[in-house]
Design an enzyme around this catalytic site. Structure first.
Site, PDB file in Angstrom:
ATOM      1  N   LYS A 190       4.282   0.754   9.411  1.00 33.87           N
ATOM      2  CA  LYS A 190       4.402   2.020   8.693  1.00 33.87           C
ATOM      3  C   LYS A 190       3.760   3.164   9.455  1.00 33.87           C
ATOM      4  O   LYS A 190       4.251   4.288   9.418  1.00 33.87           O
ATOM      5  CB  LYS A 190       3.752   1.886   7.307  1.00 33.87           C
ATOM      6  N   GLU A 226       0.870  -1.162   0.000  1.00 27.25           N
ATOM      7  CA  GLU A 226       0.000   0.000   0.000  1.00 27.25           C
ATOM      8  C   GLU A 226       0.916   1.223   0.000  1.00 27.25           C
ATOM      9  O   GLU A 226       1.784   1.327   0.880  1.00 27.25           O
ATOM     10  CB  GLU A 226      -0.874  -0.017   1.262  1.00 27.25           C
ATOM     11  N   ARG A 254       4.807 -12.637  10.017  1.00 27.15           N
ATOM     12  CA  ARG A 254       5.558 -11.446   9.629  1.00 27.15           C
ATOM     13  C   ARG A 254       6.886 -11.367  10.387  1.00 27.15           C
ATOM     14  O   ARG A 254       7.065 -11.965  11.443  1.00 27.15           O
ATOM     15  CB  ARG A 254       4.741 -10.177   9.779  1.00 27.15           C
TER      16      ARG A 254
HETATM   17  P1  ATP Z   1       2.600  -2.237   8.031  1.00 28.71           P
HETATM   18  O1  ATP Z   1       1.935  -2.997   9.121  1.00 28.71           O
HETATM   19  O2  ATP Z   1       4.057  -2.013   8.258  1.00 28.71           O
HETATM   20  O3  ATP Z   1       1.892  -0.969   7.685  1.00 28.71           O
HETATM   21  P2  ATP Z   1       1.341  -3.541   5.891  1.00 28.71           P
HETATM   22  O4  ATP Z   1       1.118  -4.994   5.906  1.00 28.71           O
HETATM   23  O5  ATP Z   1       0.183  -2.668   6.144  1.00 28.71           O
HETATM   24  O6  ATP Z   1       2.560  -3.208   6.808  1.00 28.71           O
HETATM   25  P3  ATP Z   1       1.528  -3.383   3.074  1.00 28.71           P
HETATM   26  O7  ATP Z   1       2.031  -2.274   2.225  1.00 28.71           O
HETATM   27  O8  ATP Z   1       0.089  -3.718   3.035  1.00 28.71           O
HETATM   28  O9  ATP Z   1       1.976  -3.068   4.548  1.00 28.71           O
HETATM   29  O10 ATP Z   1       2.400  -4.684   2.841  1.00 28.71           O
HETATM   30  C1  ATP Z   1       2.753  -5.202   1.581  1.00 28.71           C
HETATM   31  C2  ATP Z   1       3.120  -6.634   1.742  1.00 28.71           C
HETATM   32  O11 ATP Z   1       4.202  -6.787   2.641  1.00 28.71           O
HETATM   33  C3  ATP Z   1       1.975  -7.432   2.302  1.00 28.71           C
HETATM   34  O12 ATP Z   1       1.829  -8.604   1.525  1.00 28.71           O
HETATM   35  C4  ATP Z   1       2.357  -7.731   3.707  1.00 28.71           C
HETATM   36  O13 ATP Z   1       1.848  -8.941   4.104  1.00 28.71           O
HETATM   37  C5  ATP Z   1       3.889  -7.737   3.637  1.00 28.71           C
HETATM   38  N1  ATP Z   1       4.471  -7.341   4.917  1.00 28.71           N
HETATM   39  C6  ATP Z   1       4.260  -6.201   5.591  1.00 28.71           C
HETATM   40  N2  ATP Z   1       4.934  -6.189   6.763  1.00 28.71           N
HETATM   41  C7  ATP Z   1       5.605  -7.378   6.830  1.00 28.71           C
HETATM   42  C8  ATP Z   1       6.473  -7.980   7.787  1.00 28.71           C
HETATM   43  N3  ATP Z   1       6.802  -7.370   8.926  1.00 28.71           N
HETATM   44  N4  ATP Z   1       6.978  -9.207   7.514  1.00 28.71           N
HETATM   45  C9  ATP Z   1       6.662  -9.819   6.362  1.00 28.71           C
HETATM   46  N5  ATP Z   1       5.849  -9.307   5.423  1.00 28.71           N
HETATM   47  C10 ATP Z   1       5.313  -8.108   5.643  1.00 28.71           C
HETATM   48 MG    MG Z   2      -1.558  -2.994   4.925  1.00 28.09          MG
END
Ligand code: ATP
Ligand code: MG
Length: 559
Positions: free
Chosen positions: A266, A31, A256
């Site tokens: 983020k 995102e 994760r």
């Molecule tokens: P955050 O919680 O940091 O905002 P998010 O999951 O909302 O992370 P996205 O931009 O939606 O962020 O993530 C893109 C991809 O990266 C998704 O498929 C998510 O599952 C993966 N991802 C995000 N954080 C992690 C993590 N700590 N470990 C492994 N994969 C991750």
């Molecule tokens: Mg997300």
């Protein structure tokens, strides 16, 4: 790939079973609401890595369904970071917003099947009606609107007839399902906001849950790999896809990545940036990919780390020291060695002729013979590291002390004969004598010294600013705080130390940002982009392991 090289884990085992006659097709779906962090690197390495390993492809898809938080700056940074990590999506760059039309048609199809309805409850009421894990939900009074009414109202929502939040389109599933995600989730909400790509074309936006699975389906993704929190959403995604009768990707969830002494969300990282606790997303203390790049972490080392931590279904936290281990291992092979003094102490070699200078030969990288040698100048006045001298040295301190002899790397044995102090007792300079017979080697009489020190020639050296970093937080898990407290209280006051007057050997005169060196005995250091013609700035990427520091303070970090 030969069998013996095949990696094995639960994700790869599923894929091998599934693939028979198909090509694997994965995607990385960020995102664009912040910069990528090392957790994303794990997902990138997994998705792009699987595509390479199984000879398939991986899409980059920006999950840009929420117009309020997304910015083009983030889109660009994400592309830069993925490329820098060494992956390529070719022509396969997509946006969830590319599918707004299609998703809208899908929604109308569901309304026509009586599987979606327009609901007038407020967001708060929807939350209350949803129930809890232990109590069933309550049906919305708008649940049984006619198909015609629903089509008409949905059209009016789309045409902008209603203000934000007044109505929503919801899936009609099961308010008594034990899975809260199945209790008539919202598919569309009204938001009169401009979108970074579709401008003001839309005032209704799909929710993540409505957009994500269908986007995967539209792109014919075979394996939709995501983190564990989406396990409970899988039945919902399966339901949408079944109702619509479209391609069904297989969703696989993994745990994760969490790292000690940092945060990995983020939202929290954005807060640190906006409130200026750090100097931007690419602050070298941040767990972001851009921060790590600026700090000097090589992409190969990050990829190696991601490979080694592997994938699993169990939540865990990886030691930050483990990541640093891969950084050192990689840089040890690649980084040229140079000499630099972070905390200079002046040394006068009394028996060295005043105007004499000479060039000594230094090895650029003992791990890489091809890296060759260079010359370094030696003269009467030198700088050594202040902590390499002790006036009242304990028996375990082998470095320079009054009356004691040490070796200067690539140069001579020197012996300390005098200590000059100011009135307050601060040491101003040392006086030493050198033994010309030990030039670049051992003493002909076989006498030994117990330490070799790094040094630079005062007359020839350059001055630089060096930024030393320590963990951003003082707690292994900064999010563990008592009620009424905030994770930011766990920020370390010592995470950044700026040292202004470091002395570098003159070979470092023409360095460029991102060049990386081992400063002998001190660690790996990377040229910061703040470097100009007038000023050299280095970041300490990572320290070397220092046995003495361990004994002295029982910690790994010397600041
Ligand atoms: P955050 O919680 O940091 O905002 P998010 O999951 O909302 O992370 P996205 O931009 O939606 O962020 O993530 C893109 C991809 O990266 C998704 O498929 C998510 O599952 C993966 N991802 C995000 N954080 C992690 C993590 N700590 N470990 C492994 N994969 C991750
Ligand atoms: Mg997300």
């Amino acid at each position: 790939m030969s069998d013996s090289n095949e990696k094995s884990d639960f994700i790869r085992d599923i894929i091998r079973m599934d693939l028979e006659n198909r090509k694997i097709h994965t995607r990385f779906p960020p995102e664009p609401n912040g910069y990528l962090h090392i957790g994303h690197a794990k997902s990138i390495c997994l998705n792009f890595g699987l595509a390479e390993e199984f000879d398939g492809s991986c899409n980059l898809r920006f999950d840009d369904t929420n117009p309020t938080k997304e910015e083009s700056e983030y889109v660009e940074s994400i592309k830069t970071d993925i490329r820098w990590l060494g992956f390529d999506w070719g022509q396969r760059q997509y946006y969830a917003s590319d599918y707004f039309e299609q998703l809208h048609e899908f929604a109308i199809a569901l309304i026509k099947k009586d599987k979606a309805y327009v609901c007038d409850l407020s967001a708060e009421e929807i939350r209350q009606y949803r129930g809890t894990l232990t109590t069933p939900g309550k049906e919305s009074p708008y649940r049984n609107r006619s198909q015609e009414d629903n089509l008409q109202l949905f059209k009016e929502m789309q045409e902008g007839k209603y203000p934000d939040g007044l109505k929503a389109l919801r899936a009609k599933i099961d308010m008594s399902s034990p899975n809260l995600n199945m209790r008539d989730p919202v598919m569309y909400r009204i938001l009169h906001k401009s979108h970074h790509r579709t401008g003001s074309n839309w005032c209704i936006y799909p929710t993540y849950d409505w957009a994500h699975g269908q986007s995967d389906s539209i792109e014919k993704i075979t394996h939709s790999i995501c983190t564990l929190e989406f396990e409970d959403h899988r039945p919902l995604y399966d339901w949408f896809i079944k109702q619509l009768g479209i391609h069904h990707p297989r969703q696989i969830e993994f745990a994760r990545l969490n790292l000690t002494y940092t945060v990995m969300s983020k939202r929290l990282l954005l807060e640190l940036v906006e409130k200026k606790y750090v100097n931007g997303w690419d602050d070298p203390r941040m767990p972001t990919i851009s921060g790590m790049r600026r700090r000097g972490y090589p992409p190969e080392a990050i990829r190696n780390f991601c490979l080694q931590i592997g994938v699993s279904k169990a939540e865990s936290t990886v030691e930050i020291a483990f990541l640093e281990h891969f950084i050192r291992e990689d840089l040890n092979k690649k980084a040229a060695r140079v000499m630099a003094v972070l905390d200079p102490l002046k040394v006068v070699i009394d028996n060295y002729p005043d105007d004499q200078e000479e060039e000594l030969t230094a090895i650029n990288n003992p791990e890489d013979i091809c890296a060759g040698t260079r010359n370094i100048p030696f003269s009467k006045i030198l700088y050594i590291e202040r902590e390499d001298f002790m006036e009242d040295a304990p028996s375990k301190f082998y470095r320079l002390a009054p009356g004691r002899e040490v070796r200067l790397r690539y140069a001579y044995f020197i012996k300390c004969v005098d200590v000059v102090k100011d009135r307050d007792g601060n040491i101003l300079e040392l006086h030493c004598t050198y033994d010309s017979a030990t030039r670049g080697g051992d003493a002909p009489d076989g006498r030994k010294v117990k330490a070799t020190l790094h040094w630079v020639s005062a007359k020839h050296c350059l001055t630089a600013e060096v930024r030393l970093f320590d963990n951003l937080f003082i707690k292994e898990n900064p999010l563990k705080v008592e009620e009424g407290h905030d994770f930011k209280e766990n920020l370390s006051p010592h995470s950044l130390k700026i040292v202004k007057d470091c002395k570098l050997e003159p070979s470092l005169g023409k360095v460029k940002p991102s060049n990386i060196f081992q400063f002998e005995r001190l660690g790996y250091f990377c040229v910061d982009p703040d470097t100009t013609n007038e000023k050299i700035v280095f970041n300490r990427t990572v320290t070397l392991k220092d046995e003495w520091a361990k004994i002295r303070t029982a910690t790994f970090t010397i600041l």
